[in-house]
Scaffold this active site. Sequence first.
Site, PDB file in Angstrom:
ATOM      1  N   MET A 117      44.311  42.594  33.713  1.00 10.93           N
ATOM      2  CA  MET A 117      45.070  43.676  34.345  1.00 10.93           C
ATOM      3  C   MET A 117      46.218  43.071  35.160  1.00 10.93           C
ATOM      4  SD  MET A 117      42.413  46.723  35.113  1.00 10.93           S
ATOM      5  CE  MET A 117      41.735  46.122  36.629  1.00 10.93           C
ATOM      6  N   GLY A 118      46.586  41.820  34.854  1.00  9.17           N
ATOM      7  CA  GLY A 118      47.705  41.171  35.536  1.00  9.17           C
ATOM      8  C   GLY A 118      47.322  40.636  36.900  1.00  9.17           C
ATOM      9  N   ALA A 119      48.351  40.344  37.739  1.00  6.99           N
ATOM     10  CA  ALA A 119      48.158  39.657  39.026  1.00  6.99           C
ATOM     11  C   ALA A 119      47.318  38.398  38.761  1.00  6.99           C
ATOM     12  CB  ALA A 119      47.504  40.571  40.058  1.00  6.99           C
ATOM     13  N   HIS A 154      42.034  33.629  35.796  1.00 12.03           N
ATOM     14  CA  HIS A 154      42.622  34.015  34.507  1.00 12.03           C
ATOM     15  C   HIS A 154      43.153  32.772  33.780  1.00 12.03           C
ATOM     16  CE1 HIS A 154      43.424  37.818  36.914  1.00 12.03           C
ATOM     17  NE2 HIS A 154      42.744  38.287  35.893  1.00 12.03           N
ATOM     18  N   GLY A 211      35.472  36.590  32.137  1.00 14.07           N
ATOM     19  CA  GLY A 211      34.903  35.840  33.249  1.00 14.07           C
ATOM     20  C   GLY A 211      33.494  36.332  33.587  1.00 14.07           C
ATOM     21  N   LYS A 253      32.400  36.479  36.468  1.00  8.91           N
ATOM     22  CA  LYS A 253      32.423  37.162  37.765  1.00  8.91           C
ATOM     23  C   LYS A 253      32.111  38.641  37.586  1.00  8.91           C
ATOM     24  CE  LYS A 253      35.039  38.203  41.769  1.00  8.91           C
ATOM     25  NZ  LYS A 253      35.577  39.502  41.268  1.00  8.91           N
ATOM     26  N   ARG A 293      42.003  41.269  43.767  1.00 11.19           N
ATOM     27  CA  ARG A 293      41.905  42.125  44.953  1.00 11.19           C
ATOM     28  C   ARG A 293      41.829  41.321  46.250  1.00 11.19           C
ATOM     29  NH1 ARG A 293      38.763  45.735  41.213  1.00 11.19           N
ATOM     30  NH2 ARG A 293      39.963  47.659  41.103  1.00 11.19           N
TER      31      ARG A 293
HETATM   32  O1  PAF Z   1      38.289  42.569  33.829  1.00 12.72           O
HETATM   33  C1  PAF Z   1      39.386  43.168  33.726  1.00 12.72           C
HETATM   34  O2  PAF Z   1      40.433  42.705  34.177  1.00 12.72           O
HETATM   35  C2  PAF Z   1      39.429  44.526  33.018  1.00 12.72           C
HETATM   36  O3  PAF Z   1      38.276  45.249  33.238  1.00 12.72           O
HETATM   37  C3  PAF Z   1      39.715  44.398  31.502  1.00 12.72           C
HETATM   38  C4  PAF Z   1      38.622  43.668  30.785  1.00 12.72           C
HETATM   39  C5  PAF Z   1      41.040  43.694  31.288  1.00 12.72           C
HETATM   40  C6  PAF Z   1      39.824  45.805  30.891  1.00 12.72           C
HETATM   41  O4  PAF Z   1      40.833  46.556  31.474  1.00 12.72           O
END
Ligand code: PAF
Length: 273
Positions: A27-29, A34, A144, A146, A184
Amino acid sequence: MKTFNKPKEMQAYRKTITKSVGFVPTMGALHEGHISLIKQSVEENETTIVSIFVNPTQFLEGEDLESYPSKIEADLKICELAGVDAVFLPTAKTMYESDELRITAPKIKGFILEGAKRPGHFDGVLQVVLKLFNITSPTKAYFGKKDAQQLFMIENMVKHLFLPIMIVPCEIVREGDGLALSSRNVYLSAKEREIALFLSKSLKYATKQIIEGERDTAKIKAMMEEVLSATELEYVEIVDREFNLLKEVEIGDSILLVAARVGTTRLIDNMWV
Ligand code: PAF
């Protein structure tokens, strides 16, 4: 590095690849957590695709959909430097129609723990992940540990729907002081960040007790709750790898889970023992 906004364009690019495709949905950031997923995918596959999409259907009313951290320019730079071949950046409009079929999470395990605190959250996660899998047709997809219950839900979806995709669970990445990385974490003030450390501290403390021989999950959870007293605790639980609640810790098959609010920020963490 290529970027695509439209599902059909992403699919057309995917069709040109004949060798293995690694996929990292985000979801970016983007943070080091990541980046570790992306690096593993780049190492293991011919081509790596990353998606960046803040999926509205997995946020509940009143959650942080509108304020979810976003830094697209930096994210694209990170992807490029990490050796990503293509980034998929769709919009909610291109991903969803107003009236469409819905995936629902399993009625029991999709509605305990995270699913109980955020009812419907996993429906949205599975809905978007299935779409993303259909658009990118990955050989392997990286998630992940987490988000342990999310990982379990996705592994189950792949199993139940016979999807020809290998799910690769990736280790949690932590700051030097133990705080699990999360997009977050930027919401936390310096004071709140100190309190947030109690999540990883409680897991460390519980692991120490387990190493010293404690197996009774009620006792372990009580000790963790004490460590977490400065937080607004949502739950502490100990499950096996199939997310069955445990009375006794089973070494090699248990996950210690914690969810708590610190200020207005909701945090989760876990330890696999
Ligand atoms: O873990 C996340 O960032 C989200 O839940 C995902 C897997 C990208 C789905 O929107």
